[in-house]
Design a protein around this motif. Structure first.
Motif, PDB file in Angstrom:
ATOM      1  N   ALA A 199       0.840  -1.198   0.000  1.00 29.39           N
ATOM      2  CA  ALA A 199       0.000   0.000   0.000  1.00 29.39           C
ATOM      3  C   ALA A 199       0.872   1.245   0.000  1.00 29.39           C
ATOM      4  N   ALA A 200       1.974   1.159   0.752  1.00 29.07           N
ATOM      5  CA  ALA A 200       2.864   2.309   0.820  1.00 29.07           C
ATOM      6  C   ALA A 200       3.570   2.519  -0.518  1.00 29.07           C
ATOM      7  N   MET A 201       3.787   1.430  -1.259  1.00 31.11           N
ATOM      8  CA  MET A 201       4.523   1.516  -2.512  1.00 31.11           C
ATOM      9  C   MET A 201       3.611   1.895  -3.685  1.00 31.11           C
ATOM     10  N   ALA A 202       2.288   1.706  -3.518  1.00 28.62           N
ATOM     11  CA  ALA A 202       1.383   1.882  -4.654  1.00 28.62           C
ATOM     12  C   ALA A 202       1.370   3.326  -5.144  1.00 28.62           C
ATOM     13  N   THR A 203       1.369   3.486  -6.463  1.00 31.27           N
ATOM     14  CA  THR A 203       1.259   4.817  -7.041  1.00 31.27           C
ATOM     15  C   THR A 203      -0.048   4.888  -7.823  1.00 31.27           C
ATOM     16  N   ASP A 204      -0.698   6.022  -7.699  1.00 28.01           N
ATOM     17  CA  ASP A 204      -1.894   6.242  -8.505  1.00 28.01           C
ATOM     18  C   ASP A 204      -1.541   7.196  -9.635  1.00 28.01           C
ATOM     19  N   LEU A 205      -1.834   6.778 -10.865  1.00 28.10           N
ATOM     20  CA  LEU A 205      -1.629   7.666 -12.008  1.00 28.10           C
ATOM     21  C   LEU A 205      -2.994   8.148 -12.492  1.00 28.10           C
ATOM     22  N   THR A 206      -3.186   9.447 -12.473  1.00 27.80           N
ATOM     23  CA  THR A 206      -4.441   9.972 -12.990  1.00 27.80           C
ATOM     24  C   THR A 206      -4.257  10.317 -14.459  1.00 27.80           C
ATOM     25  N   VAL A 207      -4.918   9.553 -15.322  1.00 25.76           N
ATOM     26  CA  VAL A 207      -4.773   9.730 -16.762  1.00 25.76           C
ATOM     27  C   VAL A 207      -6.073  10.297 -17.322  1.00 25.76           C
ATOM     28  N   VAL A 208      -5.950  11.347 -18.121  1.00 25.88           N
ATOM     29  CA  VAL A 208      -7.134  12.005 -18.659  1.00 25.88           C
ATOM     30  C   VAL A 208      -7.273  11.677 -20.138  1.00 25.88           C
ATOM     31  N   SER A 209      -8.474  11.235 -20.533  1.00 23.46           N
ATOM     32  CA  SER A 209      -8.692  10.910 -21.935  1.00 23.46           C
ATOM     33  C   SER A 209     -10.123  11.269 -22.337  1.00 23.46           C
ATOM     34  N   TRP A 210     -10.573  10.703 -23.460  1.00 19.50           N
ATOM     35  CA  TRP A 210     -11.841  11.127 -24.056  1.00 19.50           C
ATOM     36  C   TRP A 210     -13.029  10.251 -23.698  1.00 19.50           C
ATOM     37  N   GLN A 254      -7.067   2.599 -25.268  1.00 16.65           N
ATOM     38  CA  GLN A 254      -5.847   2.934 -24.527  1.00 16.65           C
ATOM     39  C   GLN A 254      -5.686   2.045 -23.306  1.00 16.65           C
ATOM     40  N   LYS A 255      -6.813   1.775 -22.667  1.00 24.10           N
ATOM     41  CA  LYS A 255      -6.772   0.932 -21.482  1.00 24.10           C
ATOM     42  C   LYS A 255      -6.307  -0.476 -21.875  1.00 24.10           C
ATOM     43  N   ASN A 256      -6.881  -1.020 -22.965  1.00 27.05           N
ATOM     44  CA  ASN A 256      -6.536  -2.369 -23.408  1.00 27.05           C
ATOM     45  C   ASN A 256      -5.094  -2.475 -23.897  1.00 27.05           C
ATOM     46  N   ALA A 257      -4.658  -1.462 -24.659  1.00 27.19           N
ATOM     47  CA  ALA A 257      -3.345  -1.583 -25.298  1.00 27.19           C
ATOM     48  C   ALA A 257      -2.204  -1.113 -24.412  1.00 27.19           C
ATOM     49  N   TYR A 258      -2.446  -0.132 -23.544  1.00 30.27           N
ATOM     50  CA  TYR A 258      -1.329   0.412 -22.742  1.00 30.27           C
ATOM     51  C   TYR A 258      -1.454   0.092 -21.251  1.00 30.27           C
ATOM     52  N   ALA A 259      -2.603   0.485 -20.659  1.00 29.08           N
ATOM     53  CA  ALA A 259      -2.683   0.495 -19.197  1.00 29.08           C
ATOM     54  C   ALA A 259      -2.743  -0.904 -18.609  1.00 29.08           C
ATOM     55  N   ASP A 260      -3.559  -1.783 -19.212  1.00 33.74           N
ATOM     56  CA  ASP A 260      -3.669  -3.132 -18.645  1.00 33.74           C
ATOM     57  C   ASP A 260      -2.346  -3.892 -18.704  1.00 33.74           C
ATOM     58  N   PRO A 261      -1.663  -3.921 -19.879  1.00 33.09           N
ATOM     59  CA  PRO A 261      -0.356  -4.603 -19.899  1.00 33.09           C
ATOM     60  C   PRO A 261       0.657  -3.975 -18.928  1.00 33.09           C
ATOM     61  N   TYR A 262       0.597  -2.636 -18.777  1.00 36.69           N
ATOM     62  CA  TYR A 262       1.546  -1.979 -17.872  1.00 36.69           C
ATOM     63  C   TYR A 262       1.256  -2.367 -16.428  1.00 36.69           C
ATOM     64  N   HIS A 263      -0.051  -2.417 -16.115  1.00 36.49           N
ATOM     65  CA  HIS A 263      -0.449  -2.793 -14.758  1.00 36.49           C
ATOM     66  C   HIS A 263      -0.051  -4.246 -14.468  1.00 36.49           C
ATOM     67  N   ALA A 264      -0.099  -5.093 -15.493  1.00 43.16           N
ATOM     68  CA  ALA A 264       0.301  -6.495 -15.309  1.00 43.16           C
ATOM     69  C   ALA A 264       1.782  -6.580 -14.946  1.00 43.16           C
ATOM     70  N   GLU A 265       2.595  -5.695 -15.540  1.00 43.07           N
ATOM     71  CA  GLU A 265       4.028  -5.690 -15.228  1.00 43.07           C
ATOM     72  C   GLU A 265       4.333  -4.952 -13.932  1.00 43.07           C
ATOM     73  N   HIS A 266       3.548  -3.921 -13.649  1.00 43.80           N
ATOM     74  CA  HIS A 266       3.755  -3.107 -12.437  1.00 43.80           C
ATOM     75  C   HIS A 266       2.469  -3.087 -11.624  1.00 43.80           C
ATOM     76  N   PRO A 267       2.205  -4.156 -10.856  1.00 44.85           N
ATOM     77  CA  PRO A 267       0.936  -4.233 -10.125  1.00 44.85           C
ATOM     78  C   PRO A 267       0.770  -3.116  -9.097  1.00 44.85           C
ATOM     79  N   ASP A 268       1.875  -2.421  -8.789  1.00 43.43           N
ATOM     80  CA  ASP A 268       1.783  -1.361  -7.770  1.00 43.43           C
ATOM     81  C   ASP A 268       1.287  -0.032  -8.353  1.00 43.43           C
ATOM     82  N   VAL A 269       1.155   0.030  -9.678  1.00 44.59           N
ATOM     83  CA  VAL A 269       0.669   1.269 -10.293  1.00 44.59           C
ATOM     84  C   VAL A 269      -0.817   1.129 -10.610  1.00 44.59           C
ATOM     85  N   ASN A 270      -1.619   2.013 -10.034  1.00 46.59           N
ATOM     86  CA  ASN A 270      -3.058   1.997 -10.318  1.00 46.59           C
ATOM     87  C   ASN A 270      -3.419   3.150 -11.239  1.00 46.59           C
TER      88      ASN A 270
END
Lengths: 366, 422
Positions: free
Chosen positions: A19-30, A38-54
């Motif tokens: 919880a202390a390590m988790a980072t929240d990224l606020t991403v703004v889109s359309w 964008q979620k399917n192609a970028y964010a989900d694969p990135y989250h799979a590699e970096h589970p600490d980034v929400n």
């Protein structure tokens, strides 16, 4: 019992640590299909590699310029990464609201080692912009109009030809693109469009041409309106972003066809808000590097018919994720579709947008 | 506290003070106490509501970006006379070079370019391009030549005279633009006819808002009367129907009107099916003023019905009965006895609907086409798209003034004391 306690305390410790390590990224889109891609192609694969980034998605891209300015004035920046249209990126860059980036430092090179600045090439329209996709504003028409007697529009000027192609048109409620098309069909060569438009007479000439179809036009302000109007038979031909027409044609099986002639190319991409604290900036930069690499941009085209902004991604464009159709023929950048293209003139519109918009709105109101 | 009267001099209290002063003191204490009671709310409103709005409205005259970004140039320009017909001399260009070097370091030059672009189309790219080349400027005593080599615009007399006009801390330009006027070196004049739009939009906004208010009144009055006079069971059901729209989003209701009113929409289809109109003569009821009036009347109707209902609820039915027993027919009893008692409700409902209507922009944007859009649509455009907040603030201030003037007129004609919410 002791065992259980140990397990409990360790899981609690791990949970706390993560919880202390988790980072929240606020991403703004359309929102809509584009954000989903964008979620399917970028964010989900990135989250799979970096589970600490929400990822926290905000759908405010349409008001991004005003909101970023307000955030700066209030000194409270809550966004980490913002998806904007290239024209808006100019304003954000001019206002000092977007961070200037060095593409070769920030972005991944192509698989063959070509530096990012070359791979993106001319798409890097200003020093703040990180392009993702090429999209176009173009026309779609109904393929079942009885009054056309079997003829189909093939040329941009068919939009202005009420004799051969009677019926209502849908055009955007702003001068950009419309005045270019009007002048083109009033006989101005493509390379002189903006010299003509820079004069008062040129704007008047464009509006006079638009006058010929004014009473047959429905004016839209949201891009989703055109496919809706076409599907409802309210209009027979209308302009919108090519991805919206793709959805209507391929996903909803509407009797609509594309008129690619004189489509206007523009870009959509990321800007990083200026003034992010160091830790958040690092997290954003890491994600942007991943999300704009050659494979990720190619992956996005599995979900939506916009062309990747990197030259090296083009050969990797494959089939649609759920429909299983080849995406290349639906891309605005496909050679068959891009025989006659207008490139959105950012410098010109940054200078003349307000002026021409005032004239256009006054003309509309009459 | 007894009062002693003396034959001459003021009335005194027991402790010898004048009664008047002691009464005033007691009243002052009373006032202070009630002020302390409302102080927290007052401070909260001032800080969170009045101050930000005042700050926003100040932008309509603020022009400090020009003297702040080009301090030396502005001073040097004072010596130059636009009437000479010649571009300024070397000192102005030297000052400009100094100012721009500082501005480019702070990345302020493009912001200034965007600001000047409102009055001079082309300034945006001029400053962006010049900013890239400022580093190359050499101190060789000929800054003017170097600037002209960058862009011939730097030698344009009109550009410089406009910059001189915009040199001051405050500018009336935004307000003038909001009134379809322009100000340059030659003075203030009307914008060319093909660029005039705001006065026309103000007039249209007021006119359409009045039309919407009137149609709300026409539709709402009978419904409110029914609500007030039916037995509780049926009037409760009606009340739920009146409140129902508050539970659906504004966008959904607006989009529903699109589907109903468009040429291939439900209403037109029904009319064609019933042979009331032919297929080629479908009615145009949307993307025009009619669309705006219909959709907004529907959306604002509850705001008219509720104040009317609460006033009608308090009117005793015995008045109308008495009028009838004295020989009045239905119409006279209504018009001379019942209607005057509902005027406060009409006033409250109309003011509420009118003020809400005048500020609407999402609904007109979606159903108004080109002939049904409001001034608020342009305010929204300048806030969120063109970023010309100065002009948006000027338009907003003018809209506020229009509402206040109409409010005063209403007070003169009807009287504001006559407004009741029940």
């Amino acid at each position: 019992m002791k065992m259980l306690k140990t397990i409990l305390t360790t899981t609690a410790a791990v949970a706390l640590a993560s919880a202390a390590m988790a980072t929240d990224l606020t991403v703004v889109s359309w929102g809509g299909a584009y954000q989903a891609s964008q979620k399917n192609a970028y964010a989900d694969p990135y989250h799979a590699e970096h589970p600490d980034v929400n990822f926290i998605w905000d759908e405010s891209s349409a008001e991004a310029v005003a909101k970023l300015r307000a955030m700066k004035e209030a000194n409270n920046l809550t966004w980490d990464l913002v998806d904007v249209d290239a024209a808006d990126s100019f304003r954000l860059c001019d206002e000092g609201l977007a961070m200037e980036v060095d593409p070769d430092k920030l972005l991944a090179p192509a698989p063959d080692g070509t530096p990012a600045s070359e791979d993106f090439g001319a798409q890097l329209v200003n020093s703040c912009y990180i392009p993702q996709i090429v999209y176009s504003t173009t026309f779609g028409y109904r393929s079942d109009v009885a009054e056309w007697g079997g003829k189909e529009p093939s040329n941009i000027c068919d939009v202005f030809d009420l004799k051969t192609f009677p019926g209502k048109r849908a055009l955007e409620k702003r001068p950009i693109n419309n005045v270019e098309w009007a002048l083109l069909c009033d006989g101005v060569p493509k390379d002189q469009l903006y010299d003509v438009l820079a004069t008062d007479e040129g704007v008047e000439r464009a509006l006079k041409k638009l006058d010929t179809i004014k009473d047959q036009t429905v004016w839209w302000s949201a891009a989703a309106e055109t496919p809706q109007l076409l599907a409802d038979k309210e209009v027979v031909i209308g302009s919108t972003y090519n991805g919206r027409l793709f959805s209507a044609i391929a996903e909803q099986k509407q009797p609509i066809k594309m008129l690619w002639d004189a489509q206007v190319f523009s870009f959509d991409g990321w800007i990083i808000p200026a003034g992010l604290p160091e830790d958040r900036l690092k997290a954003v930069e890491d994600f942007v590097k991943f999300a704009t690499d050659t494979q990720r941009l190619a992956d996005q085209s599995k979900y939506i018919s916009y062309g990747p902004a990197r030259a090296s991604s083009a050969p990797l464009v494959g089939k649609h994720a759920t429909l299983g159709i080849e995406m290349a023929p639906h891309m605005p950048t496909d050679p068959a579709n891009s025989k006659n293209v207008i490139y959105y003139n950012f410098e010109f519109w940054a200078d003349h947008r307000d002026d021409i918009d005032a004239k256009f709105q006054a003309w509309l109101a009459k | 506290m007894g009062a002693t009267t003396t034959t001459d001099g003021p009335v005194l209290t027991v402790d010898g003070k004048p009664l008047k002063a002691s009464l005033a003191k007691a009243l002052r204490r009373e006032k202070l106490r009630s002020f302390i009671l409302i102080a927290p709310l007052l401070v909260f409103i001032l800080l969170s509501f009045v101050a930000p709005i005042a700050d926003m409205l100040m932008r309509s005259i603020d022009n400090s970006i020009v003297p702040d970004t080009l301090p030396k140039t502005v001073v040097a320009l004072k010596e130059w006379d636009p009437k000479s017909g010649e571009a300024p001399g070397e000192p102005v260009y030297a000052a400009l070079a100094d100012d721009l070097k500082v501005a480019v370091k702070a990345k302020e030059h493009t912001r200034l370019g965007s600001r000047l672009n409102y009055d001079m189309p082309g300034a945006s790219s001029l400053f962006r391009q010049t900013g890239r080349e400022v580093r190359k400027l050499e101190d060789n005593g000929d800054y003017k030549g170097q600037f002209l080599a960058m862009d011939k615009e730097w030698g344009d007399v009109q550009f410089w005279s406009m910059l001189k006009v915009l040199s001051s801390e405050y500018t009336p330009n935004y307000f003038l633009a909001a009134l379809d006027m322009k100000r340059d070196a030659s003075g203030i004049h009307m914008a060319p006819p093909q660029e005039r739009i705001y006065l026309f939009l103000f007039a249209r906004t007021v006119f359409l808002s009045l039309a919407i208010t009137f149609s709300c009144l026409l539709l709402g009055y009978p419904i409110a009367w029914l609500l007030a006079n039916l037995p509780a069971r049926s009037s409760n059901l009606l009340m739920i129907l009146v409140l129902l729209p508050f539970w659906t989003s504004l966008l959904v209701r607006t989009s529903a009107w699109k589907i109903l009113l468009q040429q291939q929409g439900v209403i037109n289809d029904l009319l064609v099916w019933a042979h009331i109109i032919s297929d080629d003569n479908r009615l145009v009821m949307i993307n025009n003023q009619a669309g705006t009036i219909i959709a907004m009347t529907h959306i604002l109707l509850p705001f008219m019905i509720l104040p009317l209902y609460s006033v009608m609820k308090t009117i005793s039915p015995s008045y109308v009965r008495a009028a009838k027993s004295l020989g009045a027919n239905d119409w006279t009893a209504f018009w001379r006895v019942y209607f005057p008692q509902t005027v406060p409700g009409i006033g409250a409902g109309s003011i509420l609907v009118f003020i809400l209507a005048i500020g609407y922009y999402i609904t007109p944007e979606l159903v108004g086409g080109t002939s049904g859009v409001f001034i608020s649509n342009r305010i929204a455009y300048h806030i969120s798209s063109s970023l010309n907040w100065g002009l948006a603030a000027a338009l907003g201030t003018l809209l506020l003034l229009v509402v206040m003037v109409l409010f005063v007129l209403y007070d003169k004609i009807v009287g504001i004391d006559n407004v009741k919410l029940g």
